[in-house]
Write a protein that holds these residues in place. Structure first.
Motif, PDB file in Angstrom:
ATOM      1  N   GLN A 144      37.261  34.554  35.401  1.00 54.25           N
ATOM      2  CA  GLN A 144      37.259  35.890  36.131  1.00 54.25           C
ATOM      3  C   GLN A 144      35.893  36.977  35.144  1.00 54.25           C
ATOM      4  N   SER A 145      35.938  36.633  33.987  1.00 57.22           N
ATOM      5  CA  SER A 145      35.140  37.333  33.205  1.00 57.22           C
ATOM      6  C   SER A 145      33.579  37.095  33.677  1.00 57.22           C
TER       7      SER A 145
ATOM      8  N   LYS B 162      32.884  38.568  37.595  1.00 56.63           N
ATOM      9  CA  LYS B 162      33.226  40.009  38.058  1.00 56.63           C
ATOM     10  C   LYS B 162      32.253  40.497  38.572  1.00 56.63           C
ATOM     11  N   ASN B 163      30.828  39.922  38.152  1.00 49.98           N
ATOM     12  CA  ASN B 163      29.661  40.618  38.676  1.00 49.98           C
ATOM     13  C   ASN B 163      29.113  39.392  39.776  1.00 49.98           C
TER      14      ASN B 163
ATOM     15  N   PRO C 107      38.968  45.868  40.171  1.00 51.82           N
ATOM     16  CA  PRO C 107      37.990  44.915  40.256  1.00 51.82           C
ATOM     17  C   PRO C 107      38.205  43.577  41.058  1.00 51.82           C
ATOM     18  N   LYS C 108      37.174  43.153  41.710  1.00 54.07           N
ATOM     19  CA  LYS C 108      36.787  42.060  42.277  1.00 54.07           C
ATOM     20  C   LYS C 108      36.186  40.865  41.747  1.00 54.07           C
ATOM     21  N   GLY C 109      36.432  39.680  42.124  1.00 56.75           N
ATOM     22  CA  GLY C 109      35.438  38.578  41.757  1.00 56.75           C
ATOM     23  C   GLY C 109      36.248  37.344  42.179  1.00 56.75           C
TER      24      GLY C 109
ATOM     25  N   LEU D  60      40.434  40.365  41.151  1.00 62.48           N
ATOM     26  CA  LEU D  60      40.598  39.595  39.713  1.00 62.48           C
ATOM     27  C   LEU D  60      41.965  39.282  39.299  1.00 62.48           C
TER      28      LEU D  60
ATOM     29  N   ARG E  96      40.130  38.432  28.357  1.00 63.69           N
ATOM     30  CA  ARG E  96      39.664  39.246  29.417  1.00 63.69           C
ATOM     31  C   ARG E  96      40.753  40.600  29.523  1.00 63.69           C
TER      32      ARG E  96
ATOM     33  N   GLU F 182      43.733  48.055  36.620  1.00 64.23           N
ATOM     34  CA  GLU F 182      44.487  46.767  36.952  1.00 64.23           C
ATOM     35  C   GLU F 182      45.961  46.578  36.567  1.00 64.23           C
TER      36      GLU F 182
END
Length: 317
Positions: A128-129, A132-133, A187-189, A221, A257, A263
Motif C-alpha cells: 500500500q505504501s 498510494k501514488n 486514501p486509495k491505491g 488502501l 504504514r 483512515e
C-alpha cells in the motif's frame, strides 16, 4: 484444480518460441488455483510460470502485468512478467491472454507461525505504501471495490437469481450501503485482495513472494488491512470480531504504514463495505433474515462507528 484449458506440447513450444527464454522442454500443472490455468514451464534456460487467463480481457491482464513490473522495479517480492520478442507483456492464444512469469522459489504454509504472519502484514503495508501514488494503467478494466461496484454487482446477481430472497437481500444491502460514510479524501491505491495461503510463499521461514494478483484492484488502501484482520480476528463462522487480535494486526501494520486519522475514523465503513462485497460473492447463501454477512453487519451496527473506533484505536497495543 489449476488447469481448465489443456495445451499440447506443440502449442507450449510455439508459445515459448515467442520469448527469449530458451527452448521449451516440459510442463507441470500447479495444484493450487481455481480460476486461471497455471503451468510450470521448463525451458533450456530455466523454470517459468505460464498463466492462461480464462476470464480476463487483455486490458485487465495488462493492469496486472504493469503493476507487477512496477512493484518488481521497487524490489517488492512478487513474480516479474516477461516481455515477448515483440516487447509485449501479454500474448494471445485462442482469443485469450496469457503471460509468462518469473518462477518464485518457496512453499505455501497453511498455518503460518507468528513471525510469518508479521512478515505478511509487513508486505501488505509495504504494498500500500508503494502504490498510494501509483497511477494504474487500465484501472477501469478491473473490478475496483467501491460502493458503486458493490451496488451494481448486487443488482446483477439479484436479477440473475430472481427469487424473493434475492430481491429482499438486495433491498437490505442497498440500505446498508446508504449508511456508509466514505469521504472522497480517504486514501486509495492498489490492494491485493486475496491473502489466501496459496498466494503466499515462504522460503526457510522467510517471506519469499506474494503471488496471484488476479483480484488486485484500485480501491481504499484499508482493504488489505481489513483482509488481514479478517484472517486472524474474524474468521469464517465467527459472528463477533476479536478486538484484541484486530488491534494486534493493526499495530503491526501501522509499524510499516502508519494510518492517517481519516483512515482510523473510517475503517468501520470500509470494513462494512468489504463484508457487503463478500455478501455479493455469496449472494445465494442463506436466508435474508439470517445469513453470515448479515450477522457480521449486525455486530458492527450494534457496536457503532464511534465505539468501533474507540475499541481499536484508543489504548493501542
Amino acid at each position: 484444480m489449476a488447469v481448465k484449458t489443456t495445451f499440447s506440447e506443440y502449442e507450449l513450444s510455439q508459445i515459448c518460441s515467442n520469448y527469449n527464454l530458451g527452448t521449451y522442454v516440459d510442463s507441470t500443472p500447479f495444484t493450487n488455483g481455481t480460476v486461471q490455468t497455471n503451468l510450470k514451464i521448463q525451458t533450456t534456460a530455466g523454470h517459468y510460470v505460464f498463466r492462461y487467463y480464462e476470464n480476463r480481457n487483455e486490458n485487465s491482464v495488462l493492469f496486472e502485468t504493469n503493476l507487477l513490473s512496477f512493484l518488481k522495479d521497487c524490489n517488492y517480492p512478487c513474480p516479474a512478467p516477461f516481455k515477448n520478442k515483440d516487447g509485449n507483456l501479454a500474448g494471445i492464444h485462442n482469443s485469450k491472454p496469457y503471460v509468462l512469469f518469473e518462477f518464485m522459489e518457496g512453499e505455501h504454509i497453511e498455518e503460518p507461525n507468528e513471525k510469518q504472519v508479521k512478515q505478511l502484514i509487513q508486505k501488505a503495508a509495504e504494498l500500500q505504501s508503494l502504490t498510494k501514488n501509483y497511477s494504474p494503467i487500465h484501472k477501469d478494466d478491473r473490478w475496483n471495490y467501491s460502493v458503486e461496484f458493490c451496488r451494481e454487482l448486487a443488482r446483477h446477481e439479484s436479477k440473475r437469481i430472481n427469487t424473493i430472497n434475492s430481491k429482499n437481500k438486495l433491498a437490505w444491502l442497498e440500505k446498508e450501503l446508504l449508511e456508509l460514510e466514505l469521504p472522497e479524501s480517504l486514501p486509495k491505491g492498489i490492494c491485493h485482495a486475496d491473502f489466501h495461503f496459496s498466494n503466499v510463499l515462504y522460503n526457510n521461514d522467510e517471506f519469499s513472494a506474494l503471488l496471484d494478483f488476479d483480484d488486485a484492484n484500485y480501491t481504499y488502501l484499508l482493504f488489505d488491512l481489513i483482509g488481514l484482520i479478517s484472517n486472524w480476528a474474524w474468521q469464517y463462522g465467527e459472528d463477533n470480531l476479536n478486538i484484541l487480535e484486530a488491534k494486534k494486526v493493526i499495530s503491526e501494520y501501522s509499524q510499516h504504514r502508519p494510518l492517517y486519522d481519516i483512515e482510523e475514523r473510517h475503517l468501520y465503513d470500509v470494513f462494512k463495505l468489504s463484508i457487503l462485497i463478500d455478501c455479493v460473492w455469496y449472494f445465494e447463501r442463506g436466508d435474508t433474515q439470517d445469513f453470515y454477512e448479515k450477522r457480521k453487519i449486525d455486530f458492527l451496527n450494534l457496536l457503532g462507528r464511534e465505539a468501533f473506533y474507540h475499541e481499536l484505536f484508543n489504548n493501542k497495543v
